[in-house]
Write a protein that holds these residues in place. Sequence first.
Motif, PDB file in Angstrom:
ATOM      1  N   GLN A 192     -92.201  16.978   5.740  1.00 31.11           N
ATOM      2  CA  GLN A 192     -91.022  18.176   5.766  1.00 31.11           C
ATOM      3  C   GLN A 192     -90.043  17.719   4.802  1.00 31.11           C
ATOM      4  N   LYS A 193     -89.721  16.339   4.639  1.00 33.19           N
ATOM      5  CA  LYS A 193     -88.862  15.903   3.647  1.00 33.19           C
ATOM      6  C   LYS A 193     -89.137  16.325   2.418  1.00 33.19           C
ATOM      7  N   TYR A 194     -90.353  15.974   1.870  1.00 33.26           N
ATOM      8  CA  TYR A 194     -91.007  16.315   0.733  1.00 33.26           C
ATOM      9  C   TYR A 194     -90.823  17.821   0.499  1.00 33.26           C
ATOM     10  N   ALA A 195     -91.151  18.541   1.450  1.00 36.85           N
ATOM     11  CA  ALA A 195     -91.145  19.939   1.228  1.00 36.85           C
ATOM     12  C   ALA A 195     -89.665  20.231   0.864  1.00 36.85           C
ATOM     13  N   SER A 196     -88.794  19.786   1.506  1.00 40.19           N
ATOM     14  CA  SER A 196     -87.156  20.280   1.315  1.00 40.19           C
ATOM     15  C   SER A 196     -86.768  19.966   0.039  1.00 40.19           C
ATOM     16  N   LEU A 197     -87.307  18.640  -0.658  1.00 45.77           N
ATOM     17  CA  LEU A 197     -87.123  18.406  -2.005  1.00 45.77           C
ATOM     18  C   LEU A 197     -87.613  19.191  -2.872  1.00 45.77           C
ATOM     19  N   ARG A 198     -88.632  19.785  -2.699  1.00 43.32           N
ATOM     20  CA  ARG A 198     -89.659  20.662  -3.631  1.00 43.32           C
ATOM     21  C   ARG A 198     -88.583  21.930  -3.565  1.00 43.32           C
ATOM     22  N   GLU A 199     -88.040  22.149  -2.291  1.00 47.95           N
ATOM     23  CA  GLU A 199     -87.200  23.546  -2.618  1.00 47.95           C
ATOM     24  C   GLU A 199     -86.008  23.322  -3.310  1.00 47.95           C
ATOM     25  N   LEU A 200     -85.664  22.212  -3.669  1.00 46.39           N
ATOM     26  CA  LEU A 200     -84.345  21.796  -4.177  1.00 46.39           C
ATOM     27  C   LEU A 200     -84.705  21.903  -5.762  1.00 46.39           C
ATOM     28  N   GLY A 201     -85.914  22.069  -6.097  1.00 43.92           N
ATOM     29  CA  GLY A 201     -86.168  22.317  -7.635  1.00 43.92           C
ATOM     30  C   GLY A 201     -86.108  20.995  -8.423  1.00 43.92           C
ATOM     31  N   ALA A 202     -86.116  21.002  -9.653  1.00 40.46           N
ATOM     32  CA  ALA A 202     -86.289  20.074 -10.814  1.00 40.46           C
ATOM     33  C   ALA A 202     -85.553  18.665 -10.478  1.00 40.46           C
ATOM     34  N   GLN A 203     -84.204  18.841 -10.121  1.00 38.81           N
ATOM     35  CA  GLN A 203     -83.465  17.973  -9.769  1.00 38.81           C
ATOM     36  C   GLN A 203     -84.057  16.573  -8.711  1.00 38.81           C
ATOM     37  N   THR A 204     -85.066  16.996  -8.010  1.00 37.15           N
ATOM     38  CA  THR A 204     -85.422  16.265  -6.980  1.00 37.15           C
ATOM     39  C   THR A 204     -86.748  15.494  -7.509  1.00 37.15           C
ATOM     40  N   VAL A 205     -87.103  15.839  -8.811  1.00 34.90           N
ATOM     41  CA  VAL A 205     -88.569  15.267  -9.044  1.00 34.90           C
ATOM     42  C   VAL A 205     -88.862  13.803  -8.853  1.00 34.90           C
ATOM     43  N   LYS A 206     -87.588  13.061  -9.293  1.00 33.61           N
ATOM     44  CA  LYS A 206     -87.739  11.629  -9.195  1.00 33.61           C
ATOM     45  C   LYS A 206     -87.869  11.252  -7.754  1.00 33.61           C
ATOM     46  N   GLU A 207     -87.124  11.772  -7.049  1.00 28.32           N
ATOM     47  CA  GLU A 207     -87.207  11.402  -5.531  1.00 28.32           C
ATOM     48  C   GLU A 207     -88.551  11.656  -4.830  1.00 28.32           C
TER      49      GLU A 207
END
Lengths: 118, 118
Positions: A64-79
């Motif tokens: 779910q955390k990964y899914a949420s990061l994905r939602e936030l777009g390019a700025q979360t690529v590293k994370e």
Amino acid sequence: MNMREFSDKVELSAYTLRYYEKVGLLKHVQRNTSGHRIYSNRDIDWVDFIKRLKDTGMPLKEIQKYASLRELGAQTVKERQELLEKHQENLVKHIRQQNEHLKALDAKINLYKSGEVS
Amino acid sequence: MNMREFSDKVELSAYTLRYYEKVGLLKHVQRNTSGHRIYSNRDIDWVDFIKRLKDTGMPLKEIQKYASLRELGAQTVKERQELLEKHQENLVKHIRQQNEHLKALDAKINLYKSGEVS
DNA sequence: CTACTAGTTAGAGTTAACTCTAAGTCAACT
DNA sequence: AGTTGACTTAGAGTTAACTCTAACTAGTAG
């Protein structure tokens, strides 16, 4: 595609798919005019990836955390990359461990085969 | 050895050890005069084996079945061997599957590394 | 004798991940 | 118009494997 077709394709029950939506694994699934879900091929890919993570022991919360990061777009690529790399590391360890267990199990079975167990 | 020492050695909480007894995984654990459990080295070996089966995905119910067969002595040797061989087979499959998942995960991470993911 | 420690029990509570139920809607057939 | 079938929702129930609580006891140290 509709619920039944999608459910068949990803081999998850309709219950489970709705549950995945409820816990935030699946987001903005499309709906038709009568409110029924319509799934796309991208949904198939995403659910397949969820299944892979799950099958390798990742808890739904972390997926779910990964899914949420994905939602936030390019700025979360590293994370996201880091999250996956951490998981990769765990998986490598897990496989190593399972191989050790297998060796020990083989040995135990050999004791049975040679009649050394009663 | 007493509860605490045994618990430390097998790395399972006292709660879990009592639970394992309750569900029939551990049988006739000795007691001292005041009713406290006393564990032996054979108990360590047995719990270690339980842990191995559990860690390789065997449900406690099936481990319990193996435990029960063991109780019945020599006449169940064949059945126990079969149970372990079936498990061995599952484990081999599991490891194969996990290796496939790992490969797919490696590929996904490489997409991240090469900047092909947003 | 009192306090403390390490256990004991029965049974209640927790967590993850579903799985199902009940009541309802909507579109398509007969 | 009525029935069928495939959905919808909120929320209850299930299962595995613990994990904890409450009340109690026995042995030891001060």
